[in-house]
Design a protein around this motif. Structure first.
Motif, PDB file in Angstrom:
ATOM      1  N   VAL A  61       0.848  -1.195   0.000  1.00 39.89           N
ATOM      2  CA  VAL A  61       0.000   0.000   0.000  1.00 39.89           C
ATOM      3  C   VAL A  61       0.881   1.241   0.000  1.00 39.89           C
ATOM      4  O   VAL A  61       1.890   1.308   0.710  1.00 39.89           O
ATOM      5  CB  VAL A  61      -0.908   0.029   1.256  1.00 39.89           C
ATOM      6  N   ASN A  62       0.482   2.213  -0.813  1.00 43.11           N
ATOM      7  CA  ASN A  62       1.126   3.515  -0.789  1.00 43.11           C
ATOM      8  C   ASN A  62       0.050   4.568  -1.019  1.00 43.11           C
ATOM      9  O   ASN A  62      -0.576   4.609  -2.084  1.00 43.11           O
ATOM     10  CB  ASN A  62       2.212   3.619  -1.861  1.00 43.11           C
ATOM     11  N   GLY A  63      -0.196   5.406  -0.005  1.00 44.75           N
ATOM     12  CA  GLY A  63      -1.265   6.386  -0.117  1.00 44.75           C
ATOM     13  C   GLY A  63      -2.601   5.703  -0.282  1.00 44.75           C
ATOM     14  O   GLY A  63      -2.988   4.858   0.524  1.00 44.75           O
ATOM     15  N   SER A  64      -3.309   6.032  -1.336  1.00 44.64           N
ATOM     16  CA  SER A  64      -4.601   5.402  -1.600  1.00 44.64           C
ATOM     17  C   SER A  64      -4.506   4.354  -2.701  1.00 44.64           C
ATOM     18  O   SER A  64      -5.503   4.014  -3.334  1.00 44.64           O
ATOM     19  CB  SER A  64      -5.637   6.470  -1.987  1.00 44.64           C
ATOM     20  N   ARG A  65      -3.300   3.859  -2.930  1.00 38.12           N
ATOM     21  CA  ARG A  65      -3.097   2.783  -3.903  1.00 38.12           C
ATOM     22  C   ARG A  65      -2.762   1.487  -3.159  1.00 38.12           C
ATOM     23  O   ARG A  65      -1.936   1.477  -2.246  1.00 38.12           O
ATOM     24  CB  ARG A  65      -1.966   3.121  -4.873  1.00 38.12           C
ATOM     25  N   ARG A  66      -3.410   0.414  -3.575  1.00 38.27           N
ATOM     26  CA  ARG A  66      -3.175  -0.895  -2.963  1.00 38.27           C
ATOM     27  C   ARG A  66      -3.259  -1.973  -4.029  1.00 38.27           C
ATOM     28  O   ARG A  66      -4.124  -1.925  -4.912  1.00 38.27           O
ATOM     29  CB  ARG A  66      -4.214  -1.173  -1.874  1.00 38.27           C
ATOM     30  N   PRO A  99      -4.702   2.686 -10.041  1.00 37.15           N
ATOM     31  CA  PRO A  99      -5.429   3.944  -9.794  1.00 37.15           C
ATOM     32  C   PRO A  99      -5.678   4.163  -8.305  1.00 37.15           C
ATOM     33  O   PRO A  99      -5.781   3.213  -7.529  1.00 37.15           O
ATOM     34  CB  PRO A  99      -6.742   3.751 -10.567  1.00 37.15           C
ATOM     35  N   GLU A 100      -5.770   5.414  -7.920  1.00 39.57           N
ATOM     36  CA  GLU A 100      -6.069   5.730  -6.531  1.00 39.57           C
ATOM     37  C   GLU A 100      -7.492   5.288  -6.191  1.00 39.57           C
ATOM     38  O   GLU A 100      -8.404   5.384  -7.003  1.00 39.57           O
ATOM     39  CB  GLU A 100      -5.912   7.232  -6.294  1.00 39.57           C
ATOM     40  N   ASP A 101      -7.653   4.795  -4.981  1.00 37.83           N
ATOM     41  CA  ASP A 101      -8.943   4.288  -4.512  1.00 37.83           C
ATOM     42  C   ASP A 101      -9.495   5.256  -3.470  1.00 37.83           C
ATOM     43  O   ASP A 101      -8.992   5.331  -2.344  1.00 37.83           O
ATOM     44  CB  ASP A 101      -8.758   2.902  -3.897  1.00 37.83           C
ATOM     45  N   PRO A 102     -10.536   6.018  -3.804  1.00 35.81           N
ATOM     46  CA  PRO A 102     -11.051   7.021  -2.855  1.00 35.81           C
ATOM     47  C   PRO A 102     -11.691   6.409  -1.613  1.00 35.81           C
ATOM     48  O   PRO A 102     -11.890   7.103  -0.618  1.00 35.81           O
ATOM     49  CB  PRO A 102     -12.079   7.800  -3.682  1.00 35.81           C
TER      50      PRO A 102
END
Length: 444
Positions: A61-66, A99-102
């Motif tokens: 995981v990094n930020g909102s990316r997993r 992609p980022e996951d909100p």
């Protein structure tokens, strides 16, 4: 080293759950089992299988990316550790493209838990001996699954969760002829030969009743007693979106009327997700610690929901250990006050419903269910079983059945574990008493 030993998981976690460039968090989730599966036909062994398997889900995981991947394990810590290291490198390379996951939400708490229970389970040889002795002379057809199961979680921040339980489940039918049979089961963590023999004998006592001419009922409303097995089917249907936060917010829950106070259940109905007293782990695959208990219905009124991390993030709720589907894993219906031994007397005249199947919603918004009676269901007169029933279909609202229709819940609950074995054995279960009900609606 065994897949179900804590030292094996600890070795993998120490190897792969370490700080690494390009990721804020590395997580590892283990599912493992060592299980015996034995099928019986005419009280003799038809098939015997021993399964030893484990799968590890690795995520970065990094930020909102997993991103995650799942590997089958060998049980050799050095080989499995090397394979996980290689997969971690692949995931780290791919992570920037995800992609980022909100709605991604991970636990900020660095928690730990430990549950390691060894049950009293029969060996394969002892089980065969118990079945042979208890079912001698009977057409006993059954399936046994038992052994240790493990769930474990670790991450690079120091979280460590370990869950090891040993449980069993055996389903069987005693056949009279054709499709006429008495179905029963026995499950738990402590096998007792005498209890298994008692349940087989209780079913055998009802076999002569199946030889009597069946009672054909006209469609209509009837008084009925539901065994815990039949109750498990009815209450289990509520897990199909009934308690989920997302289903409630989007109006697709079968319990929306209960949520909006447009309906209420009988004050004797208390439903909860009771992790503390069941066999499911007290943590999720994402590392969230589960509360010991989540109240869902109190005194017949909706009081809570199962909130997955994604729903919690989307709707501003507190995550409470729910799985992504927001289905219960340890659903518990509190027992009532009617002594189980007096259930038929309380019924007096009506239906004894031992099993139900093919359940579905006929009107989800009204929490209306339909299904079929199954196996040894009987007509009761003056508190005595007098004749088998023809197979019937019911169609009735759970809100009515357990609202104005509920007469009493019995005083003993029975744990009914999820018996599915597709890919792996399950740790979810449902605990419920029996119930006496008025006005149960049969349609054909």
């Amino acid at each position: 080293m065994s897949l179900t030993e804590k030292s094996f998981f600890d070795a993998l976690a120490a190897s792969v759950c370490t700080p690494v460039d390009g990721a804020e968090r590395v997580t590892l989730y283990l599912k493992a089992e060592t299980s015996d599966f034995i099928r019986f036909n005419r009280a003799a062994v038809r098939q015997a299988t021993h399964v030893r398997q484990g799968h590890a889900t690795l995520a970065v995981v990094n930020g909102s990316r997993r991103i995650e991947t799942t590997l089958a394990l060998t049980g050799r810590a050095d080989e499995d550790g090397a394979a996980l290291h290689a997969e971690r490198a692949v995931l780290l390379a791919q992570l920037p493209d995800v992609p980022e996951d909100p709605y991604l939400l991970l636990s900020d708490e660095v928690s730990a838990s430990y549950r390691h229970e060894t049950g009293t389970l029969p060996t394969a040889e002892a089980l065969v001996a118990a079945v042979t002795a208890a079912a001698r002379g009977l057409d006993f057809v059954g399936f046994y699954a038992g052994g240790p199961m493990v769930r474990a979680f670790a991450d690079s921040r120091g979280q460590r969760h370990w869950h090891h339980v040993e449980s069993f489940h055996i389903d069987w039918c005693l056949y009279h002829a054709a499709d006429k049979a008495v179905k029963a089961s026995y499950a738990g963590t402590q096998w007792v030969d005498a209890e298994f023999a008692r349940r087989v004998a209780a079913g055998a006592e009802r076999l002569p009743l199946l030889a009597l001419p069946p009672r054909h009922l006209a469609p209509g409303a009837y008084r009925a007693y539901f065994t815990p097995a039949a109750m498990g089917e009815l209450v289990g249907m509520l897990g199909w979106g009934g308690f989920g936060a997302q289903a409630r917010r989007t109006g697709t829950s079968s319990l929306c009327r209960l949520e909006h106070r447009d309906a209420s259940l009988n004050a004797a109905v208390h439903l909860s997700e009771d992790t503390a007293h069941c066999i499911a782990p007290a943590f999720t695959a994402e590392g969230f610690a589960k509360p010991a208990r989540v109240l869902l219905v109190e005194a017949g009124r909706a009081t809570g929901t199962l909130n997955s991390p994604r729903s919690a993030q989307q709707y501003g709720l507190e995550a409470n250990g729910a799985n992504p589907e927001e289905t219960p894993e340890s659903l518990h219906l509190a027992p009532g006050t009617l002594p189980e031994a007096d259930a038929l007397a309380a019924l007096d005249t009506g239906l004894y419903v031992s099993n139900l199947w093919y359940l579905n919603y006929s009107d989800r918004q009204a929490c209306r269910m339909t299904g079929m009676t199954r196996f040894a269901c009987f007509w009761v007169e003056d508190g005595r079983l007098v004749a088998p029933l023809s197979v019937m279909r019911f169609d009735d609202s759970f809100l009515r059945m357990f609202g104005e229709g509920l007469i009493a819940l019995t005083d003993r609950s029975e744990m009914i574990p999820e018996s599915g074995t597709y890919q792996e054995r399950q740790l979810s279960s449902l605990t419920t008493p029996g119930a006496v009900m008025d006005g149960w609606r049969l349609t054909l």
